[in-house]
Motif scaffolding. Structure first.
Motif, PDB file in Angstrom:
ATOM      1  N   ARG A 177      13.796  40.077 -36.161  1.00 19.03           N
ATOM      2  CA  ARG A 177      14.498  40.942 -35.208  1.00 19.03           C
ATOM      3  C   ARG A 177      15.138  40.356 -33.900  1.00 19.03           C
ATOM      4  N   VAL A 224      24.287  50.189 -31.670  1.00 15.05           N
ATOM      5  CA  VAL A 224      22.646  50.646 -31.002  1.00 15.05           C
ATOM      6  C   VAL A 224      23.407  50.351 -29.253  1.00 15.05           C
ATOM      7  N   CYS A 267      21.748  46.808 -34.939  1.00 14.71           N
ATOM      8  CA  CYS A 267      21.068  46.234 -33.110  1.00 14.71           C
ATOM      9  C   CYS A 267      22.604  46.675 -32.170  1.00 14.71           C
ATOM     10  N   GLN A 283      17.608  44.581 -28.215  1.00  9.46           N
ATOM     11  CA  GLN A 283      16.500  43.807 -29.251  1.00  9.46           C
ATOM     12  C   GLN A 283      16.160  45.076 -30.563  1.00  9.46           C
ATOM     13  N   MET A 284      15.868  45.127 -31.429  1.00  4.50           N
ATOM     14  CA  MET A 284      15.640  45.815 -32.446  1.00  4.50           C
ATOM     15  C   MET A 284      14.887  45.060 -33.629  1.00  4.50           C
ATOM     16  N   ASP A 285      13.878  45.647 -33.854  1.00  2.29           N
ATOM     17  CA  ASP A 285      12.820  45.406 -35.267  1.00  2.29           C
ATOM     18  C   ASP A 285      13.258  45.987 -36.429  1.00  2.29           C
ATOM     19  N   ASN A 286      12.875  45.085 -37.399  1.00  2.31           N
ATOM     20  CA  ASN A 286      12.481  45.646 -38.944  1.00  2.31           C
ATOM     21  C   ASN A 286      11.464  44.724 -39.759  1.00  2.31           C
TER      22      ASN A 286
END
Length: 466
Positions: free
Chosen positions: A395, A366, A363, A329-332
């Motif tokens: 997210r 990566v 996301c 997962q990746m947040d911003n």
């Protein structure tokens, strides 16, 4: 009902671009196979020959195979929408009163004349071949077109098509429209394997494909002029809702009648999608437990993580080539500004679509260590409007993988810096493909297991597997 005003970003240059439109341009049969993924998959009779549509005073592509037509560019479309709404240029935190316009709204649908699909058909151009400033705005670091920018334009154009469908004889000339058009959801966006270039014109076209009492489904497709030929890039389905001048309740719109057998099939496709959405809502994992097959899938995943030497159920490990879902997962955090607004002082829905898409792509990059290729966008839900100046937390989560494909969901939430409260406003679903087999994501909790099953459902639907 989920609603958010999602019309257009204000302020853009407006010109017109002359183009030759070949009457031979038409959609073709489509294939879902990953090894030959070059066209849109057929969706409920939405494939048709564009020569069957004409618009009085706007564009006529009937008959002659090489008709010269002047199509307004996207900047002019935005200016026309602004004029339709009766709004001046420039930012002000205060909106003019529109309540008095409610007197022009009908109380019954039969008060309005029926409309055909050709009445709402329209085209516009993104003039990338001649506008250097636009080229920079639309370019990626790889020298391709930012798909997020195209999503913004599609959202704007869907609102434009919906306004073209509406015709109200009661409205005096030069009076702003009493309607507010809002985006309810984006049903599906399908992509070909054509990689758009940032130095060639892109044409958006579309029309109303289904109409209810106050809702309008629009189909929008994009083509790019490559070697003097219009080549398909994507096709999208937007469900728009008509609201009263104060955006407080639904407003009745014109009915849609088919002009021929082909249009009847398109209309039936809209009805089919409506039933499919209703069925999906009724079977949502938020309402009912997973079926037996899905329960077996989750139990199988659970067994794969157990240590056969430990009968306590406490020890867990990852199978080879897998990754825990939480690690994928990746947040911003996005701080919105007035330039990100629509005509109703809310954050432009297309802006949210662009931010969510770009986060999902990063996301996927990566996670897979490869630059992923977008295949589908499905079921973009607009639950609440977003105020300008909001802190928007996004997210991206990889929830399901199968062979070379990844299913990624992005949740957009408004974060209250004073109270710490978080409210979900949008949910976005993306399907990507990569060159190698994607690592399997493994849920570790019941909550993650439901994300896994929901992702699998979306994947199977857009890929035509179920």
């Amino acid at each position: 009902m989920m609603r958010v005003v999602s019309l257009l970003r204000v302020g853009a240059k407006a010109t017109s671009t002359p183009l030759n439109i070949p009457a031979s341009a038409s959609s073709s049969s489509l294939n879902h196979l990953l090894n030959n993924y070059s066209e849109f998959p057929p969706r409920n009779h939405l494939i048709y020959n564009k020569r069957s549509f004409s618009t009085t005073g706007k564009l006529n592509i009937l008959g002659n195979s090489n008709v010269e037509a002047t199509i307004p560019n996207i900047g002019l479309v935005k200016e026309k929408l602004q004029k339709i709404m009766g709004l001046a240029k420039g930012y002000s935190p205060l909106l003019p009163s529109r309540g008095h316009l409610a007197q022009y709204l009908p109380t019954q649908q039969d008060e309005l004349p029926s409309r055909t699909m050709q009445d709402s058909f329209s085209s516009t151009i993104i003039p990338l071949s001649t506008d250097i400033d636009l080229q920079e705005k639309y370019s990626t670091f790889l020298g391709q077109v930012r798909l997020g920018r195209l999503m913004e334009d599609m959202d704007t154009f869907a609102a434009w098509v919906a306004h073209n469908h509406i015709y109200n004889p009661k409205l005096p000339a030069d009076t702003p429209t009493p309607y507010v058009i809002v985006t309810v959801l984006v049903d599906q966006i399908d992509f070909t394997d054509v990689i758009p270039k940032p130095d060639a014109d892109i044409r958006l076209s579309g029309h109303a494909s289904w109409v209810g009492r106050s809702s309008i489904e629009t189909v929008v497709w994009l083509e790019q002029k490559i070697h003097d030929k219009w080549t398909k890039i994507t096709r999208a389905l937007f469900l728009m809702a008509a609201r009263n001048p104060t955006n407080s309740k639904a407003a009745i719109v014109n009915s849609l009648v088919p002009a021929n057998e082909e249009e009847q099939k398109i209309l039936e496709g809209g009805e089919s999608r409506k039933r499919r959405r209703q069925n999906a809502t009724a079977k949502s994992l938020l309402k009912v437990i997973p079926d037996q097959e899905e329960q077996a899938v989750i139990h199988d995943l659970f067994l794969k993580t157990l240590d056969a030497r430990d009968p306590s159920f406490r020890a867990s490990h990852l199978p080879p080539g897998a990754i825990w879902m939480k690690a994928a997962q990746m947040d911003n955090l996005v701080f919105s500004h007035p330039e990100d607004r629509n005509l109703h002082q809310k954050v432009f829905g297309g802006f949210l679509m662009r931010q969510a898409f770009e986060l999902s792509w990063v996301c996927g990059w990566v996670f897979s260590k490869q630059r992923p290729t977008l295949m589908h966008i499905s079921d973009i839900m607009f639950h609440k409007s977003v105020d300008v100046s909001s802190l928007i937390k996004m997210r991206a989560q990889i929830v399901y993988t199968e062979l070379h494909c990844m299913q990624i969901v992005v949740n957009a939430e408004v974060f209250d810096a004073k109270t710490g409260a978080v409210s979900t406003t949008n949910v976005f679903h993306y399907t990507y493909k990569i060159n190698d087999v994607a690592p399997q994501v493994i849920p570790k909790s019941y909550h993650e297991s439901m994300l896994y099953l929901d992702g699998k459902r979306h994947f199977q639907r857009v890929m035509g597997l179920k």
